[in-house]
Design a protein around this motif. Sequence first.
Motif, PDB file in Angstrom:
ATOM      1  N   LYS A   1     -28.945 -11.607  -5.144  1.00 37.83           N
ATOM      2  CA  LYS A   1     -30.615 -11.604  -5.985  1.00 37.83           C
ATOM      3  C   LYS A   1     -31.143 -11.513  -4.166  1.00 37.83           C
ATOM      4  O   LYS A   1     -30.993 -11.318  -3.037  1.00 37.83           O
TER       5      LYS A   1
ATOM      6  N   SER B   1     -41.591 -14.405  -5.747  1.00 33.56           N
ATOM      7  CA  SER B   1     -40.412 -14.937  -6.301  1.00 33.56           C
ATOM      8  C   SER B   1     -40.801 -14.709  -8.354  1.00 33.56           C
ATOM      9  O   SER B   1     -40.832 -14.980  -9.369  1.00 33.56           O
TER      10      SER B   1
ATOM     11  N   SER C   1     -38.119  -7.676 -12.964  1.00 33.94           N
ATOM     12  CA  SER C   1     -36.838  -7.739 -14.465  1.00 33.94           C
ATOM     13  C   SER C   1     -36.149  -7.099 -13.612  1.00 33.94           C
ATOM     14  O   SER C   1     -36.235  -5.638 -12.839  1.00 33.94           O
ATOM     15  N   ASN C   2     -34.937  -7.432 -15.329  1.00 31.98           N
ATOM     16  CA  ASN C   2     -34.027  -6.094 -14.737  1.00 31.98           C
ATOM     17  C   ASN C   2     -33.666  -6.196 -16.755  1.00 31.98           C
ATOM     18  O   ASN C   2     -32.864  -6.200 -17.393  1.00 31.98           O
TER      19      ASN C   2
ATOM     20  N   ALA D   1     -33.698  -9.275 -18.959  1.00 31.26           N
ATOM     21  CA  ALA D   1     -34.619 -10.842 -17.988  1.00 31.26           C
ATOM     22  C   ALA D   1     -35.468  -9.986 -17.061  1.00 31.26           C
ATOM     23  O   ALA D   1     -35.926  -9.376 -16.338  1.00 31.26           O
ATOM     24  N   ASN D   2     -36.365 -11.147 -17.683  1.00 34.08           N
ATOM     25  CA  ASN D   2     -37.681 -11.074 -16.217  1.00 34.08           C
ATOM     26  C   ASN D   2     -36.973 -12.495 -15.629  1.00 34.08           C
ATOM     27  O   ASN D   2     -37.187 -13.709 -15.979  1.00 34.08           O
ATOM     28  N   THR D   3     -37.025 -12.358 -14.671  1.00 31.79           N
ATOM     29  CA  THR D   3     -36.724 -13.245 -13.772  1.00 31.79           C
ATOM     30  C   THR D   3     -37.922 -13.099 -12.818  1.00 31.79           C
ATOM     31  O   THR D   3     -38.197 -13.058 -12.122  1.00 31.79           O
ATOM     32  N   THR D   4     -37.284 -14.754 -10.918  1.00 29.47           N
ATOM     33  CA  THR D   4     -38.089 -14.045  -9.951  1.00 29.47           C
ATOM     34  C   THR D   4     -36.822 -13.474  -9.035  1.00 29.47           C
ATOM     35  O   THR D   4     -37.499 -13.236  -7.807  1.00 29.47           O
TER      36      THR D   4
ATOM     37  N   SER E   1     -31.034  -8.811  -9.904  1.00 18.15           N
ATOM     38  CA  SER E   1     -29.989  -9.590  -9.358  1.00 18.15           C
ATOM     39  C   SER E   1     -29.225  -8.190 -10.104  1.00 18.15           C
ATOM     40  O   SER E   1     -29.080  -7.668 -11.280  1.00 18.15           O
TER      41      SER E   1
ATOM     42  N   GLN F   1     -26.179 -16.741  -4.835  1.00 20.92           N
ATOM     43  CA  GLN F   1     -27.182 -17.722  -5.759  1.00 20.92           C
ATOM     44  C   GLN F   1     -26.794 -18.946  -6.051  1.00 20.92           C
ATOM     45  O   GLN F   1     -27.600 -19.532  -6.174  1.00 20.92           O
TER      46      GLN F   1
ATOM     47  N   ASP G   1     -29.699 -24.423  -8.766  1.00 20.59           N
ATOM     48  CA  ASP G   1     -29.589 -22.879  -9.228  1.00 20.59           C
ATOM     49  C   ASP G   1     -27.735 -23.316  -9.373  1.00 20.59           C
ATOM     50  O   ASP G   1     -27.291 -22.814 -10.334  1.00 20.59           O
TER      51      ASP G   1
END
Lengths: 169, 73
Positions: A49, A56, A60-61, A76-79, A82, A151, B32
């Motif tokens: 990440k 955070s 987007s990915n 995905a829209n994430t924090t 990745s 992760q 997580d």
Amino acid sequence: MATTYEIIDKATAGSGGVSSVTFSSIPQTYTDLKIVVSARQGSGGTDIKLTFNGSSTSYSNKRLFGTGSTAASDSANTTYVSNTMTDDSDFTANTFGNGEFYIPNYRVSGIAKSVSVDGVTENNATLALSMLTAGLWSVTDAITSITISAQIPNFVQHSSFYLYGIKNS
Amino acid sequence: MTKPTKLIINCETKEQIEVELTDEEIAQLEADRAKAEADKAVKKAEDVAKAEAKAELLDRLGITAEEAKLLLS
């Protein structure tokens, strides 16, 4: 000939491993940045990440990947940005995944920051994986720090992280 | 028990410091971990179910996987 590609700094995980690596106070004197990673995670995690300036939000990915048997994509829209580029404890012992993050125009204010990522896992079995990520951080600030996180739960000893600065002239 | 750590590198001063995670960061790490392990288990179960369904279908049709590939090519 001008030197256009320079190492800024590097880090290697020690015997206890580390959960993340942060490059702070990044010089604002290059055009682009590149991070080269060789890493393995302790158990269960293969995604890596990336976050900027401790933020955070607003990532987007779009990810395209192939395994030993299938090809697929996800979005995905994430924090974080990745990519799957680290081996975990299920993978062949002592192998490390590897990959690169490329971040153009990192110090230009007023534009969102794009990231292209290319990663592979290494496994002497049917399941291994290669992944490309088109990442975006929709914040227009200059990037002054970058955090690379495992992760779960950490990057094992000998995992290495290199930050390069690239000038266009 | 030793707490997990994070490594912080100051690119200006070249100083590298390793600091222990806060309790909040450790809790997030655990959350997580639980999610990743659950996702992995679901994916594995889906893959097994898919492989079983495929084998059952081939069996019903009385053909091999290679023959099925040939039919679809």
